[in-house]
Design a protein around this motif. Sequence first.
Motif, mmCIF file in Angstrom:
data_model
loop_
_atom_site.group_PDB
_atom_site.id
_atom_site.type_symbol
_atom_site.label_atom_id
_atom_site.label_comp_id
_atom_site.label_asym_id
_atom_site.label_seq_id
_atom_site.Cartn_x
_atom_site.Cartn_y
_atom_site.Cartn_z
ATOM 1 N N ASP A 54 11.098 22.676 19.904
ATOM 2 C CA ASP A 54 10.194 23.677 20.485
ATOM 3 C C ASP A 54 9.862 25.081 19.773
ATOM 4 O O ASP A 54 8.929 25.795 19.757
ATOM 5 C CB ASP A 54 10.299 23.725 22.115
ATOM 6 C CG ASP A 54 10.087 22.678 22.530
ATOM 7 O OD1 ASP A 54 10.619 22.338 23.735
ATOM 8 O OD2 ASP A 54 9.724 21.411 22.283
ATOM 9 N N GLU B 196 6.013 26.490 19.119
ATOM 10 C CA GLU B 196 5.198 27.850 19.743
ATOM 11 C C GLU B 196 4.636 28.543 18.615
ATOM 12 O O GLU B 196 3.479 29.081 19.066
ATOM 13 C CB GLU B 196 6.110 28.458 20.651
ATOM 14 C CG GLU B 196 6.977 27.745 21.848
ATOM 15 C CD GLU B 196 6.039 27.260 22.755
ATOM 16 O OE1 GLU B 196 6.227 26.378 23.577
ATOM 17 O OE2 GLU B 196 4.777 28.023 22.860
ATOM 18 N N SER C 211 1.024 35.114 19.050
ATOM 19 C CA SER C 211 0.734 33.805 18.685
ATOM 20 C C SER C 211 -0.642 33.545 18.922
ATOM 21 O O SER C 211 -1.486 34.008 19.832
ATOM 22 C CB SER C 211 1.411 32.974 19.704
ATOM 23 O OG SER C 211 2.799 33.070 19.307
ATOM 24 N N ARG D 163 11.454 31.762 21.850
ATOM 25 C CA ARG D 163 10.406 30.547 22.310
ATOM 26 C C ARG D 163 9.658 31.261 23.344
ATOM 27 O O ARG D 163 8.269 31.328 23.293
ATOM 28 C CB ARG D 163 11.203 29.522 22.826
ATOM 29 C CG ARG D 163 10.011 28.555 23.487
ATOM 30 C CD ARG D 163 10.858 27.401 23.908
ATOM 31 N NE ARG D 163 9.953 26.224 24.692
ATOM 32 C CZ ARG D 163 10.366 25.301 25.273
ATOM 33 N NH1 ARG D 163 11.762 25.276 25.504
ATOM 34 N NH2 ARG D 163 9.347 24.626 25.865
ATOM 35 N N ARG D 164 10.357 32.335 24.066
ATOM 36 C CA ARG D 164 9.677 32.903 25.062
ATOM 37 C C ARG D 164 8.568 34.034 24.530
ATOM 38 O O ARG D 164 7.543 34.315 25.058
ATOM 39 C CB ARG D 164 10.746 33.517 26.196
ATOM 40 C CG ARG D 164 9.933 34.345 27.193
ATOM 41 C CD ARG D 164 10.981 34.897 28.174
ATOM 42 N NE ARG D 164 10.541 35.851 29.258
ATOM 43 C CZ ARG D 164 10.184 35.195 30.442
ATOM 44 N NH1 ARG D 164 10.484 34.199 30.873
ATOM 45 N NH2 ARG D 164 9.638 36.202 31.431
ATOM 46 N N ARG D 165 9.329 34.677 23.737
ATOM 47 C CA ARG D 165 8.384 35.530 23.060
ATOM 48 C C ARG D 165 6.961 35.395 22.376
ATOM 49 O O ARG D 165 6.267 36.062 21.980
ATOM 50 C CB ARG D 165 9.396 36.718 22.176
ATOM 51 C CG ARG D 165 10.435 37.220 22.775
ATOM 52 C CD ARG D 165 9.986 38.346 23.710
ATOM 53 N NE ARG D 165 9.800 39.503 22.854
ATOM 54 C CZ ARG D 165 8.705 40.523 23.333
ATOM 55 N NH1 ARG D 165 8.025 40.228 24.666
ATOM 56 N NH2 ARG D 165 8.522 41.538 22.708
ATOM 57 N N GLN E 208 5.271 32.914 23.284
ATOM 58 C CA GLN E 208 4.164 32.506 23.908
ATOM 59 C C GLN E 208 2.912 33.431 24.074
ATOM 60 O O GLN E 208 3.270 34.610 24.058
ATOM 61 C CB GLN E 208 4.663 32.546 25.576
ATOM 62 C CG GLN E 208 5.729 31.557 25.808
ATOM 63 C CD GLN E 208 5.271 30.216 25.930
ATOM 64 O OE1 GLN E 208 3.985 29.854 26.107
ATOM 65 N NE2 GLN E 208 6.105 29.082 25.674
ATOM 66 N N SER F 273 0.964 34.390 25.983
ATOM 67 C CA SER F 273 1.022 35.564 27.186
ATOM 68 C C SER F 273 2.051 36.667 27.002
ATOM 69 O O SER F 273 2.057 37.389 27.874
ATOM 70 C CB SER F 273 1.163 34.779 28.481
ATOM 71 O OG SER F 273 2.411 33.882 28.633
ATOM 72 N N ALA F 274 3.004 36.418 26.259
ATOM 73 C CA ALA F 274 4.068 37.475 26.323
ATOM 74 C C ALA F 274 3.890 38.629 25.349
ATOM 75 O O ALA F 274 4.208 39.631 25.460
ATOM 76 C CB ALA F 274 5.306 36.758 25.657
#
Length: 390
Positions: A12, A16, A139, A263-265, A267, A269-270
């Motif tokens: 994953d 992303e 992204s 992975r969170r960063r 996104q 929306s991040a």
Amino acid sequence: APGDAGGGGDGDGDGEFDDGGRDAVVCLSVRTGLDLLLRALQLPRGSEVAMSAISIKDMVAVVEHHGLRPLAIDVDGDSLACRPDLLAAALDGDAGRNVRLVIVAHVFGTRNDLGAVAALTRPRGIMLVEDAAECFVGSGRWRGDPGADAVLFSFGTIKTTTAFGGAVMRVRDARVRRAVRRIEAGYAPRSRAFFLKRLLSYSALHAVSTPALFGGMVRALNGARGAGAHDEFITNSIRGFSGGELLTLLRQRPSLPLLLLLRRRLQPSAFDDAYLQARVARGRLATTLLRDAPGVEVPGLGAQEHAHWLYPVAVASAAAAEAVCAAGLAAGFDVTRGATQLGAVSGYISHRDARSDAFPCPFAASLMARIVYLPMGPELARSDVRRLCG
């Protein structure tokens, strides 16, 4: 979900960044990515790697570690783009046939089209690597020049989108990409303890970044160790790799906590677009104030894109740069010469010869000897920008 197997697979963390993770590899750093790429390519020892003239020392060290010979190509004084005319000269004739790789770095937040460079590399079968370490802007947006064969993005500690480390490398050639992943899969993951230590260290630095506390730290360090000690302390604190042999440190996979944060960063929306636009606005205001200032050069004004990741200014001399830093600090601004590890590639080459001496890169060498970095973050009030640049 990604595990401690790191970025060597198609998990994953890759997906992303690029649809399905088809051409993306997550690695520990941009330097790790370059080392992986060179290990996969297995270029003949003594081959030349043409590099745009401003980069970090470790990138040159990685090239040299593989038995390759860096060749610095100067940049344009207005746009900071790699000069196609000088690259064409390096690729010309019998000597030019020894150039097997071209690395172009976008610096200070500038970005320029690589079409003219790709027009030189592609017909010759030379791989073009785009060092876009400073260029990630969310992204789903710009993912690299279409002419590049590999693109490297950094998510290190002082980048616009930080995961306190990590990098994403896009590799278009599936055979090379498989080799990169196979090599990386043999690396041990960097420890979770290291990642925790890094988080704690940067939390402490962030805690003292308020003007009152930061000023106290500057006075204490400079009083104890001499002028500029705070600069050295901060630069050393944000270095991604120190305290060991470079290649040993690079040849690790990202830990699970780093992968999860990355992975969170990644996104969509991040990404904080308001932060980016505020920084760009302050950079543009500073440029308006400094464009015609006597004895001051603002490099990169002619770049096709500019995210103002850093705000560099070149003054008359190295001595003048030191004086500007001292005056800025006295006025309450952290004007620095050490905000980044960027420097002139020509000065980093270990073994110079007639070939490398034929490409001395006078502009880049002069620029980096006279440069200072102005604090131009969104937290800086517009009135302070005017006071700083007045």
